[in-house]
Every structure is written in C-alpha cells, then in structure tokens.
Write a protein that holds these residues in place. Sequence first.
Motif, PDB file in Angstrom:
ATOM      1  N   UNK A 135     -12.415  13.092  -2.496  1.00  0.00           N
ATOM      2  CA  UNK A 135     -11.933  13.701  -1.260  1.00  0.00           C
ATOM      3  C   UNK A 135     -13.080  13.742  -0.267  1.00  0.00           C
ATOM      4  N   UNK A 136     -12.802  13.349   0.957  1.00  0.00           N
ATOM      5  CA  UNK A 136     -13.827  13.370   2.003  1.00  0.00           C
ATOM      6  C   UNK A 136     -14.255  14.816   2.263  1.00  0.00           C
ATOM      7  N   UNK A 143       0.830  -1.207   0.000  1.00  0.00           N
ATOM      8  CA  UNK A 143       0.000   0.000   0.000  1.00  0.00           C
ATOM      9  C   UNK A 143       0.861   1.252   0.000  1.00  0.00           C
ATOM     10  N   UNK A 167      -2.238  13.436  -2.419  1.00  0.00           N
ATOM     11  CA  UNK A 167      -2.510  12.369  -1.453  1.00  0.00           C
ATOM     12  C   UNK A 167      -1.853  11.063  -1.888  1.00  0.00           C
ATOM     13  N   UNK A 193     -15.747  16.191   4.540  1.00  0.00           N
ATOM     14  CA  UNK A 193     -15.708  16.627   5.939  1.00  0.00           C
ATOM     15  C   UNK A 193     -14.283  16.764   6.468  1.00  0.00           C
ATOM     16  N   UNK A 194     -13.306  16.571   5.596  1.00  0.00           N
ATOM     17  CA  UNK A 194     -11.930  16.686   6.067  1.00  0.00           C
ATOM     18  C   UNK A 194     -11.249  17.865   5.381  1.00  0.00           C
ATOM     19  N   UNK A 241      -0.432   6.916   8.546  1.00  0.00           N
ATOM     20  CA  UNK A 241      -0.455   5.452   8.426  1.00  0.00           C
ATOM     21  C   UNK A 241       0.941   4.911   8.128  1.00  0.00           C
ATOM     22  N   UNK A 242       1.611   5.567   7.189  1.00  0.00           N
ATOM     23  CA  UNK A 242       2.875   4.983   6.722  1.00  0.00           C
ATOM     24  C   UNK A 242       4.114   5.627   7.326  1.00  0.00           C
ATOM     25  N   UNK A 291      -6.698  15.440   4.991  1.00  0.00           N
ATOM     26  CA  UNK A 291      -6.684  14.510   3.856  1.00  0.00           C
ATOM     27  C   UNK A 291      -5.262  14.044   3.571  1.00  0.00           C
ATOM     28  N   UNK A 304      -3.630  11.882   6.512  1.00  0.00           N
ATOM     29  CA  UNK A 304      -4.065  10.504   6.736  1.00  0.00           C
ATOM     30  C   UNK A 304      -3.046   9.472   6.242  1.00  0.00           C
ATOM     31  N   UNK A 305      -2.643   9.535   4.971  1.00  0.00           N
ATOM     32  CA  UNK A 305      -1.646   8.536   4.547  1.00  0.00           C
ATOM     33  C   UNK A 305      -0.316   8.689   5.294  1.00  0.00           C
TER      34      UNK A 305
END
Lengths: 300, 350
Positions: free
Chosen positions: A143-144, A129, A206, A146-147, A159-160, A152, A155-156
């Motif tokens: 794209x969300x 990923x 992103x 609400x963010x 995670x990484x 946005x 987020x990645x």
Amino acid sequence: MSAYQLLVLIMHNKPDANMNSSVMAPGKSRNFNSSPERTKPLLEVKNLKVYYPVHGGLLRRIRGYVRAVDDVSFNVPPGSTVGLVGESGSGKTTIGRCLVRLIRPTAGSIRYLGNETGSLSKKNFFPYRKKIQMIFQDPFNSLNPRMSVEQILGEPLSIHFPQMNIEHRRDRAAELLSQVGLKPDHLRRYPHQFSGGQRQRIGIARALAVEPEFIICDEPVSALDVSVQATIINLLQDLQEELGLTYLFIAHDLAIVEHISNYVLVMNRGKIVEQASAEDIYRSPKHTYTKKLLEAVPRL
Amino acid sequence: MIRHLFKEIARRPLGVVCLTILGILYLCTIFSQFLAPYLPTDQDLNNAYHPPTRILMVEWRPHVQVYEQVDPSAARYEPVEGATVPVSFFSSGAQYRLWGIIPADIRLFQVEEPHRIYLLGSDGTGRDVFSRLLYGAQVSLSIGFIGICITMTLGFIVGGVAGYFGGRVDFAAMRLVEFIIAVPSLYLLIALRGALAEYFEPEQMYLVIVIILSLIGWAGAARIIRGMALSLRQRPFVLAAEVMGQSSFRILFKHFLPNLASYLLVAATLSIPAYILAEAALSFLGLGIQEPGTSWGLMLQQAQELKVFTLNLWWLLLPGAAIFITVITFNVLGDVLRDIVDPRQQMVKR
Ligand SMILES: Nc1ncnc2c1ncn2[C@@H]1O[C@H](COP(=O)(O)OP(=O)(O)OP(=O)(O)O)[C@@H](O)[C@H]1O
Ligand SMILES: [Mg+2]
C-alpha cells in the motif's frame, strides 16, 4: 509460526485431515475430486518459459540464463482455487506476474477464456486488468504509504469506472471495506495506522474494487502472524463463495495450500513436478520433492 | 506531510532558528522596495565611501547625524557637532512599482534631501549599501529558489522516467547525466554563459544564469532520483498500480512523486546554497548580473578595490556576510530536514 500451529488453527474448519470432501470448509466447491480438465478452463497456461539473462564479464555480455520458469503448463478451472507450492526461488512469483503482465514471458502461451493474452501489447491487455487482479505478499509494502485508504481504493475505481463521481467512489470504497471486515470510517486513515492483517484486508479490497473474476494471491499470508493467517484465509474463502472468484493461490507452505485449494501444482526449480487434486497430493504424493515438502508438515 | 514537517522542525531549536532567519531574509527581499530608503542606482558623488551614519535619539525621535567630508581622497567624514536631521517614517518619496506592478511611493524610513541615511555606509559612487543589499537579495535569494524548482522538476522527470522504464531509456538518460557530471561545472558554466550571451540582452542575464545553473544542476538530481525510482519500481504498491492498469504518467505522479517528495525537499534545501554561490561566483567574475542590476556577487566584485582594505571600508564586504549567512542557514536547515525525513542517519549520528 509453524505449519503445525496453523494446522491446529484451521482444524476448526477441518475435523479430519484425511477427510471425505463433504465436510470441507465453506467456499470450497469440492464437487470434483478429479482433474480440472473436465470443465472449460478459465486460464490455460501452455509451455510457459521465463528466462532471465545473466550478464557477466567486463562488457556485460549475456553469459547464460536463469530459467525462472521452464516449460510450465497448467489449467485453472473457473470457480476453483489452484494452489501453487514450491520452495523459495522456484519461480512461483514469476508465474503469477506473467499472468498479469508484470513480466513478459520468454515463450509459451497464456489463454484467458480461450483468448491469448501472453503476447498482447500493453494497450490490448488493458481489458484483462479489470478481470485479473493480484494480492501481494508483503502488506507493509503493497500500500502506498502516502495515500489514504480512500485514495488507495479509489484508484482502481477511477481507472475502470470512470463514470463514478467522488461520492459514488467513496460509497463503493466503504462498501469494499465492510466486505473485507473493516469499518467505513477507516477510509480516512493511512496504511501505517493499520496492523499487518488489516493492511492485507485493504489489499484484498483493492483487488476486489475492479470486480475481478480471477485473483492471483502471491503468498498473501506468509508475512502474517499465524492467528491472523487463518482469518485472512477464511476471508478469502468467504469472498470466493460470495463473489464466485477463481484463485491462483501461491504459497510455500503445503499445509495452507492443501487447506484452501482444490487442485495443487508443486513447483521445483522452474518446473511443475507434480499436479493433482489436494487430497491426492496429501494422501499419496508421487514425486520425491512433494514428499519432502509434505514432511515439513506435521501429520495429525 | 508538509504540516508534519513543520511540526517536526518546530520541535528542533536549530530548525526554528534557521526558519526564522530565512523567513526574515525572504520577507525583506519581497518588500525590499518598501524597506530600502533609496533606489539601488541612486548616486551621490559627494558622499562616496560614506561610513554608516550614526542614529541618535533627539527628543525621543530618531535623528541622523550629519557628516562633513574632511578628506575626499581618503574618504574621511567627521560628524558635525549638534547637526542632525529627523528620520521620517512611512512618508512618500520617489515613485516605485511594488513587485513591478503596484505603483507606490511610501517607504519605511527616509531623511530629507540633501542629507542621506546610510545604515550600512555607501559605495564609491555614494549609493546606499543597505538599499543595494536589499535589491541584490532579490536576485541572489530568488535565483536559488527558481533554479532549484527547475532542477528538481527536470531531475524528477528524467530520473523518474529512466528508473520507471529502465532499459534503453535509462541507458540514454544516464549517459547524458554522466556526461554533464563529468565536465567540471565551472568550465561548463563559463562555456554556456559564452554560448548563450549573444542571444540575450544584458538585462536578461538573470534568466541566462537561471537557465545555465538548472542545465548543469539537474544531472546530479536525476541520477539520485533514478536510483530511488528503480527501487520504488519494485515496490508492491507500484506493481499493484500497474496490475490495475494505471498509466505510467499517473504512476510517476501519484506514486513516485509523493514518495520522493521528502527527498526532493531535503535535496533542494541542501543545494540552494550552490546556486547562490554560483550566481555570486559568476557575478564576481563579471559574467553574471550586470549594472544597473545588483546582486550580492556583483557588489562583492565592486568591492575588490585595494581601497576597501587600506581604508578599512568594511561595510562594502557585507554582501559576503549576507551570502555566508544565507548559505550556512540553508545548509543547517537541510541537515535538520534530513534528520526528520531519514531517521536512519539520525540514529547513526546519535
Ligand atoms: N529480475 C530478475 N532477474 C534475474 N533473475 C530473477 C529475476 N527475478 C527473479 N529471478 C530469479 O528467478 C527465480 C524465481 O524467482 P521467483 O521470485 O519467481 O521465486 P518464488 O518461487 O516466488 O520464491 P519465493 O517463495 O521466495 O517468493 C529465482 O531464482 C530468482 O533468483
Ligand atoms: Mg515469491
């Protein structure tokens, strides 16, 4: 927004349609005119099949299968752009989603740098990923709402790159924004405050956040205005040159694919009917379906 | 998003009215111990079925008219000419614990014993209806709130998980939901009440009712949320989150929840009345809140006597009016919120 207009626009990069490869746009390492099999492929897809069951009747028993992808094989060499064209419903998106494990293939093998990824469990696929990312067609939905842009892009990163703290992440997000041609003070804005083209740039940022090697672009420009299409394509090409990215570029418009790709796969009804270098496809299409697609593109 | 909602509500007169009414109701509920002149259990058998006392201004200070009972069998009271008692404000009286914690004895207004102030009359044992309404509101107004929080949480988790994972999880969850929806809720309510009653003390009936109502209520919410989750599931931003390796749990809470929040808010507002009514119905049937507790439903149940109608003891029906106002207000507010959140429906309406 006809293909003709687009061709006119991207002609700036391309003085002669039936050109030799040395006058190509930047970012296109068109040193090979032959098949990509020569270099060791980044991605190898063999006999990939995705069948969707069709339910019918009162008991909703399986009546048959939609062969969305039917026995497809191709390679993607590192640093190249492979175009995937075909009309609507031919299975392009399905292939792209198989590669990032949004869909489990029914059969076949997907190898990334020689390692089988198609049959990995969700957990074991996780390292990939960070290497394989995706850009989506619809910038209004990808794209969300609400963010904020900062969230946005954060987020990645969280995670990484779990070791990054908030400031670190914000700096990196700002850096990503300038990389795709947006301003760092856009960080606090929300998606609805951007135009379609700008949103697509955020989508690209992103995807870049995890520092991927391979990006699947699923019709990244087909929802955009023609003039914007050209700038996004140029951005993708610049990023490819700068970061050494590999693209699988999905489109149903042969003109765009031909412009950006080194190598083109033509798909029809779940099968690849023709694969050749971009020049060959354009100059001497073999398959009748390819010819049909080409007829939709005005020759200059 | 919340700030935006408030701004939008403030632009609509109906929304402002509803918010104001609910604001006052809930403020009264929170400070009921301070506002009520008596405890809900304070009896005065000499003043059964006392009509609302008149408030007079004597020397610019409010006084309470003194009454004399003329006919105990017909609960008739006549004002005593010239006899009044002053109302004292912020004076101390019987001890109470504010919110069950802070010891206090100050009340907003009182009159000196043995005289009584009955703003809204008294019931058959001389208890002050006004005080009982305030204490009853603690139950009736909070039950909807707490119930809806549990319901929406359960509904979101079950519906969200079913919609997100699909397949067998979805199948199992939806069959359970259908089962619960298929059983008529009044039977389920009474059956659950019967099943649970033996495990709880009568004083814990509040808890039992909340549990029962939430157990019944989550199914409807879960089904709708599942439908929305199914469509969210296919939205590219959720796919993008999956492609970047986001965990299912975080996708549910970071991507689903904020995008369902406005729906949840509207649904919650529109279903609070159902909880208030269900509590009232249970208590009215004698299955809900029990003495010495109070709730609006219980008060209505106690006003079932024929006397109330033959003697025109209208003040005993005020809990019904309170339920009516609350339910209507929540419904109208819910409609206003829905207009704000879902502009498509608004266009159809105009
Ligand atoms: N979940 C699904 N269940 C059943 N059939 C599906 C499903 N998803 C896609 N299909 C079918 O698979 C085929 C390929 O779809 P796909 O989305 O890959 O096409 P596409 O080439 O990307 O088309 P487009 O250019 O319109 O995006 C279509 O016929 C579609 O109807
Ligand atoms: Mg597609």
